[in-house]
Design an enzyme around this catalytic site. Structure first.
Site: not given
Length: 217
Positions: A16-18
């Site tokens: 759930g991220t970059t």
């Protein structure tokens, strides 16, 4: 970045991220988005700073369970601070990455977090290391991670060049984060970026409405 829910059934690890890091001539850029989610669906925060300073010129980005990642980085800060006092010199970047790797490997059955470590030291200059889920440690000139990274592998492969200038690398990182945040529903918010060189550290925050646009969003 995912916050754990007590009553949720964990069927897999949702990062759930970059997050990303890239070396340039004389330094390194590390950055991330700022969105935290629960279960990959509910956006619980838009202002999480996932770029954590673990020593003066060493930073790490975290992906996976926010609680796990914060606990590991807090412990890593303590270890590196103690190490620098003992050795009377700043720790090497590889030492910071190895501390994270050891904790992730020893607790691989419980932890759901991965890290990118980047920084500058007197021995090897700018460096980037990946500590993946389970505790694997790999050094790379450029790397990306998190759920948003799946949308930008082609961009990174095509646009990254060794020995870029500071401004070129900063624009490359900003563009990569903007592309991922535009496509990944659990990446978003603002772009947190840190430029690390021999002379010091520079923090750059790009608001969501100032990020470059490449398609109709």
């Amino acid at each position: 970045m995912e916050k754990r829910s007590a009553d949720s059934q964990v069927k897999g690890v949702s990062t759930g991220t970059t997050i990303l890091a890239a070396t340039f001539k004389g330094g390194v850029v590390i950055g991330s988005d700022s969105r935290a989610s629960m279960g990959g669906e509910y956006v619980s925060s838009k202002t999480i700073n996932k770029v954590i300073q673990v020593h003066d010129q060493i930073f790490c980005c975290m992906a996976g369970s926010l609680a796990d990642a914060q606990a590991v980085t807090k412990a890593a800060k303590f270890h590196l601070s103690f190490h620098s006092v003992q050795m009377e010199t700043p720790p090497l970047v590889i030492a910071a990455a190895s501390v994270l790797q050891e904790m992730c490997y020893k607790n691989r059955e419980e932890l759901q977090a991965g890290f990118i470590t980047a920084g500058w030291d007197r021995k090897k200059g700018p460096q980037v290391y990946v500590v993946s889920l389970g505790g694997m440690l790999v050094g790379q000139p450029v790397t990306i991670g998190g759920s948003g990274s799946t949308y930008i592998y082609g961009y990174v492969d095509a646009k990254y060049k060794p020995n870029m200038s500071r401004d070129e690398c900063l624009q490359f990182a900003t563009n990569a984060l903007a592309l991922a945040m535009g496509r990944d529903n659990v990446s978003g918010g603002v772009a947190h970026l840190v430029v690390i060189t021999e002379t010091g550290v520079e923090h750059v925050v790009v608001p969501g409405n100032k990020l470059p646009k490449f398609h109709n969003e």
